[in-house]
Motif scaffolding. Structure first.
Motif, PDB file in Angstrom:
ATOM      1  N   ILE A  75       0.845  -1.192   0.000  1.00 46.71           N
ATOM      2  CA  ILE A  75       0.000   0.000   0.000  1.00 46.71           C
ATOM      3  C   ILE A  75       0.879   1.240   0.000  1.00 46.71           C
ATOM      4  O   ILE A  75       0.697   2.149  -0.790  1.00 46.71           O
ATOM      5  N   VAL A  76       1.828   1.282   0.918  1.00 49.43           N
ATOM      6  CA  VAL A  76       2.772   2.390   1.020  1.00 49.43           C
ATOM      7  C   VAL A  76       4.151   1.788   1.198  1.00 49.43           C
ATOM      8  O   VAL A  76       4.341   0.913   2.041  1.00 49.43           O
ATOM      9  N   GLU A  77       5.090   2.252   0.389  1.00 50.84           N
ATOM     10  CA  GLU A  77       6.451   1.744   0.512  1.00 50.84           C
ATOM     11  C   GLU A  77       7.398   2.866   0.871  1.00 50.84           C
ATOM     12  O   GLU A  77       7.183   4.023   0.518  1.00 50.84           O
ATOM     13  N   ASP A  78       8.422   2.510   1.591  1.00 54.79           N
ATOM     14  CA  ASP A  78       9.478   3.425   1.959  1.00 54.79           C
ATOM     15  C   ASP A  78      10.297   3.743   0.715  1.00 54.79           C
ATOM     16  O   ASP A  78      10.510   2.885  -0.133  1.00 54.79           O
ATOM     17  N   LEU A  79      10.747   4.962   0.601  1.00 52.43           N
ATOM     18  CA  LEU A  79      11.567   5.333  -0.556  1.00 52.43           C
ATOM     19  C   LEU A  79      12.877   4.555  -0.606  1.00 52.43           C
ATOM     20  O   LEU A  79      13.471   4.400  -1.667  1.00 52.43           O
ATOM     21  N   LEU A  80      13.328   4.035   0.553  1.00 48.90           N
ATOM     22  CA  LEU A  80      14.568   3.269   0.589  1.00 48.90           C
ATOM     23  C   LEU A  80      14.389   1.848   0.062  1.00 48.90           C
ATOM     24  O   LEU A  80      15.348   1.164  -0.247  1.00 48.90           O
ATOM     25  N   LEU A  81      13.142   1.395  -0.028  1.00 45.24           N
ATOM     26  CA  LEU A  81      12.843   0.033  -0.458  1.00 45.24           C
ATOM     27  C   LEU A  81      12.430   0.048  -1.921  1.00 45.24           C
ATOM     28  O   LEU A  81      11.399   0.582  -2.266  1.00 45.24           O
ATOM     29  N   SER A  82      13.246  -0.519  -2.768  1.00 45.54           N
ATOM     30  CA  SER A  82      12.912  -0.539  -4.187  1.00 45.54           C
ATOM     31  C   SER A  82      12.086  -1.776  -4.506  1.00 45.54           C
ATOM     32  O   SER A  82      12.558  -2.903  -4.396  1.00 45.54           O
ATOM     33  N   THR A  83      10.831  -1.552  -4.890  1.00 47.49           N
ATOM     34  CA  THR A  83       9.949  -2.666  -5.252  1.00 47.49           C
ATOM     35  C   THR A  83       9.667  -2.666  -6.742  1.00 47.49           C
ATOM     36  O   THR A  83       8.807  -3.413  -7.210  1.00 47.49           O
ATOM     37  N   GLU A  84      10.389  -1.858  -7.477  1.00 51.08           N
ATOM     38  CA  GLU A  84      10.189  -1.788  -8.927  1.00 51.08           C
ATOM     39  C   GLU A  84      10.419  -3.155  -9.553  1.00 51.08           C
ATOM     40  O   GLU A  84      11.380  -3.853  -9.251  1.00 51.08           O
ATOM     41  N   GLY A  85       9.509  -3.564 -10.407  1.00 53.96           N
ATOM     42  CA  GLY A  85       9.625  -4.844 -11.089  1.00 53.96           C
ATOM     43  C   GLY A  85       8.980  -5.995 -10.341  1.00 53.96           C
ATOM     44  O   GLY A  85       9.008  -7.133 -10.792  1.00 53.96           O
ATOM     45  N   TYR A  86       8.399  -5.735  -9.182  1.00 57.03           N
ATOM     46  CA  TYR A  86       7.802  -6.804  -8.384  1.00 57.03           C
ATOM     47  C   TYR A  86       6.284  -6.677  -8.315  1.00 57.03           C
ATOM     48  O   TYR A  86       5.640  -7.260  -7.456  1.00 57.03           O
ATOM     49  N   GLU A  87       5.709  -5.896  -9.224  1.00 56.14           N
ATOM     50  CA  GLU A  87       4.256  -5.721  -9.338  1.00 56.14           C
ATOM     51  C   GLU A  87       3.622  -5.289  -8.032  1.00 56.14           C
ATOM     52  O   GLU A  87       2.480  -5.635  -7.727  1.00 56.14           O
ATOM     53  N   GLY A  88       4.380  -4.521  -7.212  1.00 58.19           N
ATOM     54  CA  GLY A  88       3.827  -3.974  -5.984  1.00 58.19           C
ATOM     55  C   GLY A  88       3.433  -5.007  -4.953  1.00 58.19           C
ATOM     56  O   GLY A  88       2.551  -4.764  -4.135  1.00 58.19           O
ATOM     57  N   ASN A  89       4.087  -6.164  -4.943  1.00 60.41           N
ATOM     58  CA  ASN A  89       3.726  -7.224  -4.022  1.00 60.41           C
ATOM     59  C   ASN A  89       4.964  -7.724  -3.288  1.00 60.41           C
ATOM     60  O   ASN A  89       5.965  -8.087  -3.908  1.00 60.41           O
ATOM     61  N   ILE A  90       4.900  -7.752  -1.965  1.00 62.36           N
ATOM     62  CA  ILE A  90       6.045  -8.156  -1.144  1.00 62.36           C
ATOM     63  C   ILE A  90       6.409  -9.618  -1.364  1.00 62.36           C
ATOM     64  O   ILE A  90       7.579  -9.984  -1.300  1.00 62.36           O
ATOM     65  N   PHE A  91       5.432 -10.470  -1.669  1.00 63.16           N
ATOM     66  CA  PHE A  91       5.738 -11.879  -1.903  1.00 63.16           C
ATOM     67  C   PHE A  91       6.536 -12.051  -3.195  1.00 63.16           C
ATOM     68  O   PHE A  91       7.424 -12.905  -3.273  1.00 63.16           O
ATOM     69  N   ASN A  92       6.230 -11.245  -4.211  1.00 61.82           N
ATOM     70  CA  ASN A  92       7.024 -11.285  -5.447  1.00 61.82           C
ATOM     71  C   ASN A  92       8.454 -10.832  -5.168  1.00 61.82           C
ATOM     72  O   ASN A  92       9.412 -11.406  -5.684  1.00 61.82           O
ATOM     73  N   LEU A  93       8.596  -9.784  -4.359  1.00 59.45           N
ATOM     74  CA  LEU A  93       9.922  -9.278  -4.001  1.00 59.45           C
ATOM     75  C   LEU A  93      10.728 -10.342  -3.261  1.00 59.45           C
ATOM     76  O   LEU A  93      11.891 -10.589  -3.566  1.00 59.45           O
ATOM     77  N   LEU A  94      10.093 -11.007  -2.287  1.00 62.12           N
ATOM     78  CA  LEU A  94      10.801 -11.979  -1.450  1.00 62.12           C
ATOM     79  C   LEU A  94      10.944 -13.349  -2.106  1.00 62.12           C
ATOM     80  O   LEU A  94      11.634 -14.214  -1.565  1.00 62.12           O
ATOM     81  N   ALA A  95      10.335 -13.558  -3.263  1.00 60.50           N
ATOM     82  CA  ALA A  95      10.478 -14.842  -3.956  1.00 60.50           C
ATOM     83  C   ALA A  95      11.934 -15.100  -4.325  1.00 60.50           C
ATOM     84  O   ALA A  95      12.351 -16.252  -4.436  1.00 60.50           O
ATOM     85  N   GLU A  96      12.715 -14.036  -4.499  1.00 59.84           N
ATOM     86  CA  GLU A  96      14.136 -14.162  -4.832  1.00 59.84           C
ATOM     87  C   GLU A  96      15.027 -14.284  -3.602  1.00 59.84           C
ATOM     88  O   GLU A  96      16.220 -14.513  -3.723  1.00 59.84           O
ATOM     89  N   ALA A  97      14.462 -14.099  -2.430  1.00 59.71           N
ATOM     90  CA  ALA A  97      15.260 -14.082  -1.194  1.00 59.71           C
ATOM     91  C   ALA A  97      15.629 -15.489  -0.746  1.00 59.71           C
ATOM     92  O   ALA A  97      14.944 -16.463  -1.050  1.00 59.71           O
ATOM     93  N   GLU A  98      16.729 -15.553  -0.016  1.00 56.28           N
ATOM     94  CA  GLU A  98      17.119 -16.790   0.653  1.00 56.28           C
ATOM     95  C   GLU A  98      16.817 -16.585   2.129  1.00 56.28           C
ATOM     96  O   GLU A  98      17.280 -15.620   2.734  1.00 56.28           O
ATOM     97  N   PHE A  99      16.036 -17.506   2.713  1.00 61.89           N
ATOM     98  CA  PHE A  99      15.604 -17.357   4.094  1.00 61.89           C
ATOM     99  C   PHE A  99      16.521 -18.125   5.028  1.00 61.89           C
ATOM    100  O   PHE A  99      17.012 -19.206   4.693  1.00 61.89           O
ATOM    101  N   ALA A 100      16.750 -17.556   6.217  1.00 63.93           N
ATOM    102  CA  ALA A 100      17.543 -18.229   7.240  1.00 63.93           C
ATOM    103  C   ALA A 100      16.783 -19.461   7.722  1.00 63.93           C
ATOM    104  O   ALA A 100      15.561 -19.558   7.565  1.00 63.93           O
ATOM    105  N   GLU A 101      17.510 -20.386   8.331  1.00 67.13           N
ATOM    106  CA  GLU A 101      16.904 -21.611   8.822  1.00 67.13           C
ATOM    107  C   GLU A 101      15.756 -21.278   9.777  1.00 67.13           C
ATOM    108  O   GLU A 101      15.886 -20.416  10.649  1.00 67.13           O
ATOM    109  N   GLY A 102      14.625 -21.936   9.574  1.00 65.56           N
ATOM    110  CA  GLY A 102      13.459 -21.720  10.418  1.00 65.56           C
ATOM    111  C   GLY A 102      12.518 -20.634   9.904  1.00 65.56           C
ATOM    112  O   GLY A 102      11.479 -20.385  10.501  1.00 65.56           O
ATOM    113  N   TYR A 103      12.898 -19.963   8.818  1.00 64.98           N
ATOM    114  CA  TYR A 103      12.067 -18.904   8.237  1.00 64.98           C
ATOM    115  C   TYR A 103      11.787 -19.263   6.784  1.00 64.98           C
ATOM    116  O   TYR A 103      12.616 -19.864   6.118  1.00 64.98           O
TER     117      TYR A 103
END
Length: 185
Positions: free
Chosen positions: A109-137
């Motif tokens: 809904i509202v993003e911080d200017l420091l957080l670039s979400t360009e190219g992720y269709e405005g969705n945090i799950f799309n952004l984090l799909a590329e992330a590697e999660f620590a064990e247990g997360y």
């Protein structure tokens, strides 16, 4: 005045979706907007939209207006998205953190200017799909917690930066999130 409050406007909307306005040059019907339909059904609502009058990204906040037990319309406040971001931006972590507002289905809904979400269709799950999660997360556990309205903390690496994020429910399927590099926490 509205500008000093970062508002794009405050309006009453009739049950047919017609906005009550002194501006006869701009006849606006919002019956197709989700925030309006949610409020008309008796629920508070928040939605990121493109303003039809301004063409700018905005956040609409809507609440039902009652006469007795009957909803007689909707009161809508509209913020310019950038200005609302300024109002909620976290000063934590020496200004290096990110702050966002998201829906339970991941839309930002509202993003911080420091957080670039360009190219992720405005969705945090799309952004984090590329992330590697620590064990247990995991992305699956984050999605599940948000759908169930639960707080969530995640540790992940994204684009070479290891981060920690905390998401807190605000009600009405809206979450406030803060993230920062793990070294700053």
């Amino acid at each position: 005045n509205a500008a000093s409050l970062h508002f794009a406007g405050v309006d009453f909307i009739y049950p047919n979706g017609q906005q009550a306005s002194a501006d006869e040059e701009f006849d606006l019907n919002v019956s197709d907007r989700n925030y309006f339909n949610q409020a008309l059904a008796g629920r508070r609502s928040m939605e990121k939209i493109t303003g039809r009058k301004t063409g700018k990204p905005c956040v609409a906040l809507a609440v039902p207006c009652y006469k007795g037990s009957e909803v007689i319309g909707v009161l809508r406040g509209t913020f310019y998205a950038e200005n609302l971001g300024d109002l909620i931006r976290s000063q934590a972590y020496s200004g290096s953190g990110n702050t966002i507002l998201i829906c339970s289905h991941g839309d930002i809904i509202v993003e911080d200017l420091l957080l670039s979400t360009e190219g992720y269709e405005g969705n945090i799950f799309n952004l984090l799909a590329e992330a590697e999660f620590a064990e247990g997360y995991s992305l699956d556990s984050l999605e599940s917690n948000l759908r169930e309205g639960k707080s969530s903390i995640i540790r992940y690496s994204h684009k070479g930066s290891f981060r920690v994020a905390a998401l807190t429910p605000l009600g009405n399927n809206i979450f406030h999130g803060n993230s920062d590099s793990e070294s700053s926490v």
